[in-house]
Design a protein around this motif. Structure first.
Motif, mmCIF file in Angstrom:
data_model
loop_
_atom_site.group_PDB
_atom_site.id
_atom_site.type_symbol
_atom_site.label_atom_id
_atom_site.label_comp_id
_atom_site.label_asym_id
_atom_site.label_seq_id
_atom_site.Cartn_x
_atom_site.Cartn_y
_atom_site.Cartn_z
ATOM 1 N N GLY A 1 0.609 -1.703 -0.127
ATOM 2 C CA GLY A 1 0.123 -0.268 0.077
ATOM 3 C C GLY A 1 0.971 1.029 -0.175
ATOM 4 O O GLY A 1 2.092 1.022 -0.010
ATOM 5 N N LYS A 2 0.019 2.594 -0.526
ATOM 6 C CA LYS A 2 0.997 3.547 -1.056
ATOM 7 C C LYS A 2 1.545 4.335 0.989
ATOM 8 O O LYS A 2 2.936 4.782 0.607
ATOM 9 C CB LYS A 2 0.442 4.541 -1.148
ATOM 10 C CG LYS A 2 0.507 6.180 -1.384
ATOM 11 C CD LYS A 2 -0.065 6.810 -2.326
ATOM 12 C CE LYS A 2 0.269 8.557 -3.156
ATOM 13 N NZ LYS A 2 -0.354 9.356 -3.869
ATOM 14 N N LYS A 3 1.484 3.279 1.423
ATOM 15 C CA LYS A 3 1.185 4.424 3.223
ATOM 16 C C LYS A 3 3.109 3.520 3.405
ATOM 17 O O LYS A 3 3.614 3.459 4.250
ATOM 18 C CB LYS A 3 0.793 4.051 3.998
ATOM 19 C CG LYS A 3 -1.292 4.951 4.188
ATOM 20 C CD LYS A 3 -1.556 5.131 4.959
ATOM 21 C CE LYS A 3 -2.515 3.617 5.210
ATOM 22 N NZ LYS A 3 -3.412 3.057 6.373
ATOM 23 N N VAL B 1 5.558 2.296 0.944
ATOM 24 C CA VAL B 1 6.146 1.468 0.187
ATOM 25 C C VAL B 1 6.997 1.858 0.348
ATOM 26 O O VAL B 1 8.871 1.007 -0.123
ATOM 27 C CB VAL B 1 6.062 2.618 -1.097
ATOM 28 C CG1 VAL B 1 6.916 2.469 -2.279
ATOM 29 C CG2 VAL B 1 4.784 2.789 -1.800
ATOM 30 N N GLU C 1 3.938 -4.332 6.266
ATOM 31 C CA GLU C 1 3.613 -3.016 6.753
ATOM 32 C C GLU C 1 3.349 -3.746 8.430
ATOM 33 O O GLU C 1 2.093 -2.687 8.536
ATOM 34 C CB GLU C 1 2.160 -3.026 5.921
ATOM 35 C CG GLU C 1 2.664 -3.083 4.405
ATOM 36 C CD GLU C 1 0.714 -3.387 3.946
ATOM 37 O OE1 GLU C 1 -0.004 -4.229 3.959
ATOM 38 O OE2 GLU C 1 0.366 -2.333 3.039
ATOM 39 N N HIS D 1 -5.256 -4.190 0.550
ATOM 40 C CA HIS D 1 -5.172 -2.745 0.259
ATOM 41 C C HIS D 1 -4.440 -3.559 -1.628
ATOM 42 O O HIS D 1 -4.444 -4.244 -2.350
ATOM 43 C CB HIS D 1 -3.534 -2.648 0.190
ATOM 44 C CG HIS D 1 -2.355 -3.773 0.683
ATOM 45 N ND1 HIS D 1 -1.770 -4.854 1.345
ATOM 46 C CD2 HIS D 1 -1.755 -3.809 -1.534
ATOM 47 C CE1 HIS D 1 -0.881 -5.850 0.430
ATOM 48 N NE2 HIS D 1 -0.984 -4.527 -0.594
ATOM 49 N N PRO E 1 -2.022 -3.058 -4.914
ATOM 50 C CA PRO E 1 -0.783 -2.670 -4.912
ATOM 51 C C PRO E 1 -0.632 -1.566 -5.619
ATOM 52 O O PRO E 1 -1.112 -0.575 -6.163
ATOM 53 C CB PRO E 1 -0.287 -3.368 -6.081
ATOM 54 C CG PRO E 1 -0.726 -4.965 -6.029
ATOM 55 C CD PRO E 1 -2.085 -4.257 -5.306
ATOM 56 N N THR E 2 0.624 -0.570 -5.140
ATOM 57 C CA THR E 2 0.581 1.132 -5.289
ATOM 58 C C THR E 2 1.201 1.184 -6.999
ATOM 59 O O THR E 2 0.705 2.821 -7.187
ATOM 60 C CB THR E 2 1.453 1.601 -3.908
ATOM 61 O OG1 THR E 2 1.169 1.541 -3.266
ATOM 62 C CG2 THR E 2 1.185 3.349 -4.994
ATOM 63 N N ASN E 3 2.144 0.499 -6.699
ATOM 64 C CA ASN E 3 2.937 1.012 -8.702
ATOM 65 C C ASN E 3 3.216 -0.233 -8.450
ATOM 66 O O ASN E 3 4.673 -0.933 -8.970
ATOM 67 C CB ASN E 3 4.028 1.946 -7.878
ATOM 68 C CG ASN E 3 4.672 2.582 -8.966
ATOM 69 O OD1 ASN E 3 4.347 2.075 -10.159
ATOM 70 N ND2 ASN E 3 4.761 3.617 -8.956
ATOM 71 N N ARG F 1 7.269 10.090 2.918
ATOM 72 C CA ARG F 1 6.304 9.776 2.225
ATOM 73 C C ARG F 1 6.678 9.577 0.770
ATOM 74 O O ARG F 1 7.368 9.967 -0.186
ATOM 75 C CB ARG F 1 5.482 10.880 2.658
ATOM 76 C CG ARG F 1 4.437 11.561 3.258
ATOM 77 C CD ARG F 1 3.521 12.808 4.101
ATOM 78 N NE ARG F 1 3.099 12.840 4.652
ATOM 79 C CZ ARG F 1 3.688 13.336 6.160
ATOM 80 N NH1 ARG F 1 5.110 13.771 6.171
ATOM 81 N NH2 ARG F 1 2.821 13.526 7.402
#
Length: 444
Positions: A71-73, A75, A168, A239, A241-243, A443
């Motif tokens: 998740g983005k939080k 990475v 995470e 979640h 996947p962010t990227n 961030r």
């Protein structure tokens, strides 16, 4: 600003290692263990320098591979957990790790023969005796220091692989302590037992592990499984996947670096290296295609994530056999490993324990499949089941159980020890905020 004692202790430990390295007594080189500069083959040196660089690239590649999946939080924290191994394990390897892995054997006597379980921790401490001369029994055509550095890259990436399982939710300082303990008490003895000339698993059991299916992937896979059980589930394990482009980039870097991982393990620029190079890429190609087609047969869409995971599973499975099998056999390795790992990845009982990035299903199961298939297909007289080596196959299966038990229960104990010193899991609030901010104040 109040600084926690654990960080002060950590800094003092680094300072202690830095000073100890300066004052560590150097023993005269025992020339009976080494060849001469005339024994060095420059082509082998060039290939091993290249291979070492390629294997080093795999750890940043793994950081992108894992970082894109979370998740983005989380990475940055996930990527750093892989990347930091380049610092921690490298220093540990120079100070004592290489000695434990490749020093003179400390072990047991069986039928009048002596077999090593771990190396003498002082023999190569701070790379003493690790010179430009080639070692007579280990990599006899390249400088011993190059062999030590090549092996260091394997030690670096192994604990990095584990991080995907508890992503995470792990406290960073606790993780640093765990990877030190894992490297010293799980990786180095396993490395010695499999790859040292007198190692128990390699010499007595006849375990064939060309480039690390047992030493690297099985150990990381079972350590990952133990870590998941100790840390427990995430509070929010759903979640997106962010990227995905990060995952694709990381897969490409891993695939590229794996040529050094496998073909470099020939320790020479020779025909075995060429064959390992070929079987590595073909097995990965086979597994990637098998994974996405198998997904479609189960009603899932073809995904970039699936293609990447399949490719990595193929690379894991062929690793122990890369220099021992033919190219057509490598296609079969990738095909079977992808199906078994895919089934394990979607197994409800494994999903229930929340292995964040499915490390055990991919690396653990891939390593197990690689070890079994190697014991069946490896070329050479009495080298495997298909070549009349029933005892070899049986010994591999016994060794598989021993390695699984040693790495799982050993890692379980190390997690417990780590948790008793510094709690492994972050607070619920920190997990909710995300580890990027709560652990690193950064961030994505």
């Amino acid at each position: 600003m109040k600084i926690e004692k654990r960080w002060i202790v950590s800094f003092v430990l680094i300072a202690f290692v830095a000073v100890l390295g300066l004052i560590w007594p150097s023993e005269p080189l025992n020339l009976s263990n080494f060849g001469t500069e005339e024994d060095i083959v420059t082509a082998d040196v060039a290939w091993l320098l290249t291979s070492s660089s390629l294997v080093l690239l795999m750890t940043p590649g793994l950081s992108f591979f894992y970082g894109g999946m979370v998740g983005k939080k989380n990475v940055i924290s996930t990527m750093l957990q892989s990347f930091i191994c380049l610092g921690v394990v490298s220093l540990l390897w120079v100070a004592i790790g290489f000695s434990l892995a490749f020093g003179d054997s400390v072990g047991i006597t069986i039928n009048g023969n002596y077999y090593g379980i771990i190396g003498n921790p002082f023999q190569f401490a701070f790379f003493d005796q690790v010179s430009v001369l080639p070692h007579a029994k280990m990599a006899s055509t390249i400088p011993f220091v190059l062999f030590a550095l090549f092996q260091m890259k394997f030690a670096v990436i192994t604990p990095a692989i584990i991080t995907g399982s508890f992503a995470e939710r792990v406290r960073f300082i606790s993780y640093l302590l765990f990877i030190c303990l894992f490297t010293l008490f799980i990786y180095t003895p396993l490395c010695h037992m499999v790859w040292h000339p007198n190692g128990l698993l390699g010499s007595y059991f006849g375990v064939k592990d060309f480039a690390g299916g047992t030493v690297v992937h099985m150990s990381a896979g079972f350590a990952a499984l133990a870590g998941v059980l100790v840390l427990g589930k995430r509070k929010n394990n759903e979640h997106i996947p962010t990227n995905i482009p990060f995952v694709l980039l990381g897969t490409g870097m891993l695939w590229f670096g794996w040529f050094g991982f496998n073909a470099g393990s020939a320790l020479a620029a020779n025909a075995t290296a060429a064959m390992a190079f070929a079987t590595t890429t073909i097995a990965s190609a086979s597994a990637m295609l098998t994974w996405i087609f198998f997904d479609r047969l189960h009603g899932r869409k073809v995904s970039a994530l699936g293609a990447c995971i399949g490719a990595v599973v193929g690379l894991v499975a062929i690793t122990p056999a890369a220099g021992f099998v033919t190219i057509p056999q490598s296609i079969f390795f990738g095909f079977i490993a992808a199906i078994v790992s895919n089934k394990m990845l979607y197994w409800k009982k494994l999903k229930a324990i929340d292995d964040t990035l499915d490390v055990f299903a991919c690396h653990g199961v891939g390593g197990i499949m690689g070890m079994i298939l190697t014991a069946i297909f490896a070329q050479g007289e009495n080298a495997s089941l298909l070549h009349g080596g029933w005892n070899v196959f049986g010994h591999h299966m016994i060794a598989l159980l021993l390695v699984a038990a040693f790495t799982f229960f050993g890692s379980l104990l190390l997690y417990k020890v780590t948790n008793s010193i510094i709690p492994l899991r972050v607070s619920e609030e920190s997990e909710q905020v995300g580890l990027d901010v709560s652990q690193h104040d950064e961030r994505f």
